[in-house]
Design an enzyme around this catalytic site. Sequence first.
Site, short mmCIF file in Angstrom:
data_model
loop_
_atom_site.label_atom_id
_atom_site.label_comp_id
_atom_site.label_asym_id
_atom_site.label_seq_id
_atom_site.Cartn_x
_atom_site.Cartn_y
_atom_site.Cartn_z
CE1 TYR A 19 -1.93 -10.75 -6.43
CE2 TYR A 19 -2.83 -12.53 -7.77
CZ TYR A 19 -2.95 -11.62 -6.74
OH TYR A 19 -4.10 -11.61 -6.00
CE LYS A 42 2.24 1.46 3.99
NZ LYS A 42 1.32 2.02 5.01
CG ASP A 60 -2.15 2.55 5.34
OD1 ASP A 60 -2.13 3.32 4.36
OD2 ASP A 60 -1.36 2.67 6.30
CG ASP A 87 -6.63 -10.23 -4.72
OD1 ASP A 87 -7.66 -10.59 -5.31
OD2 ASP A 87 -6.10 -10.87 -3.79
CG ASP A 114 -12.20 -10.18 -2.49
OD1 ASP A 114 -12.41 -10.15 -3.72
OD2 ASP A 114 -12.02 -11.23 -1.85
C1 IPM Z 1 -9.23 -12.59 -8.17
C2 IPM Z 1 -8.82 -13.86 -7.49
C3 IPM Z 1 -7.50 -14.33 -8.08
C4 IPM Z 1 -6.47 -13.26 -7.81
C5 IPM Z 1 -7.03 -15.70 -7.58
C6 IPM Z 1 -8.07 -16.75 -7.75
C7 IPM Z 1 -5.74 -16.08 -8.24
O1 IPM Z 1 -8.75 -13.70 -6.12
O2 IPM Z 1 -9.47 -12.63 -9.40
O3 IPM Z 1 -9.30 -11.56 -7.53
O4 IPM Z 1 -5.89 -13.20 -6.72
O5 IPM Z 1 -6.23 -12.44 -8.70
MN MN Z 2 -9.31 -11.70 -5.46
#
Ligand code: IPM
Ligand code: MN
Length: 351
Positions: free
Chosen positions: A142, A189, A221, A245, A249
């Site tokens: 990032y 990884k 993975d 990240d 999710d």
């Molecule tokens: C999160 C979001 C952010 C990230 C984006 C919006 C920059 O997806 O907080 O997980 O990738 O960190």
């Molecule tokens: Mn995210």
Amino acid sequence: MKLKIAVLAGDGIGPEVIDQAVKVSDAIAKKFNHEITWRPALTGAAAIDAVGEPYPDETHEICASSDAVLFGAIGHPRFDNDPSAKVRPEQGLLKMRKKLGLFANVRPTFTFPSLLDKSPLKRERIEGTDLVFLRELTGGIYFGEKGRRDEGETAFDNCVYTRAEVQRLAVKGFELAMTRSKKLCCVDKANVLETSRLWRETVQAMEKDYPEVTVSYEFVDAVAMRLVQWPNSYDVLITENLFGDILTDEASVISGSMGLMPSASLGSNIGLFEPIHGSYPQATGLNIANPMATILSAAMMFENFGLLEEGKVIRDAVNSALDKGIVTEDLADGGKAYGTIEVGNWITENI
Ligand code: IPM
Ligand code: MN
């Protein structure tokens, strides 16, 4: 306790869910005799529109001089479909994380007994799931050097980590594991990436300082796979920025809706608390977004101040709303769907 809280509603459904969390926090303040001063500030697309940048200096000053930041959501489709946009709302979030030194992102995934059948995964696979990701938040791909060469035909994003960055995140992981079931999983990884080998080597060297913690090392993975097979086999997981990240999710839907999971970003003495979900632009202004993740983020905020009872009262009120079916359409499942505001009001009244 006197608390100064910066409140950054952001974009999309951000303002709607933040309003509910503010209402709930005010009820807690009243009940437990705290005094909260809310300090609103601009961020995201809303800030770009107003002042041309997603995390203005003025917003940073407000955050840096507050005790915590309560954050809604960031992101607008207007920018997503324009790869050439020079300023993007997301840059605001990244800049804020970096400037406030928020290197540890705490993202829990837990299940609610009344929602076990709402999960896309079978009940028997998710029952008892209670895990926490600690995602490194201010390093890695990032924040490495990025750019184009060969007249734009080649692009690169560098992934860079220092041992010190890994160590400070891992310390938080070991400490958290000590307060839970003393199991820590380092996700990497290391069969391919040099940064992952540094992660693994650093964490391995720290094991002797925490003899009671059992550490496992798993490839990202494989974790992606096992997370949907046996999420309840994990407890505390530490990982680098991008892996975290993606995996968080994935993990966030286990409980039945993405609208349920809170998060905290820690590092300096100012913590930032926000829902895991995004700005959900399609729902903006419709009073349908689930405010529970933001309300639970406020619970994490109180807990981070050491106000554990306050956090628990919020969690209990959210649980009763779920038990009684006072939920937004993402969880209504054919039954009655309540509005964002109605769910917020119900929880507030129950506090
Ligand atoms: C999160 C979001 C952010 C990230 C984006 C919006 C920059 O997806 O907080 O997980 O990738 O960190
Ligand atoms: Mn995210």
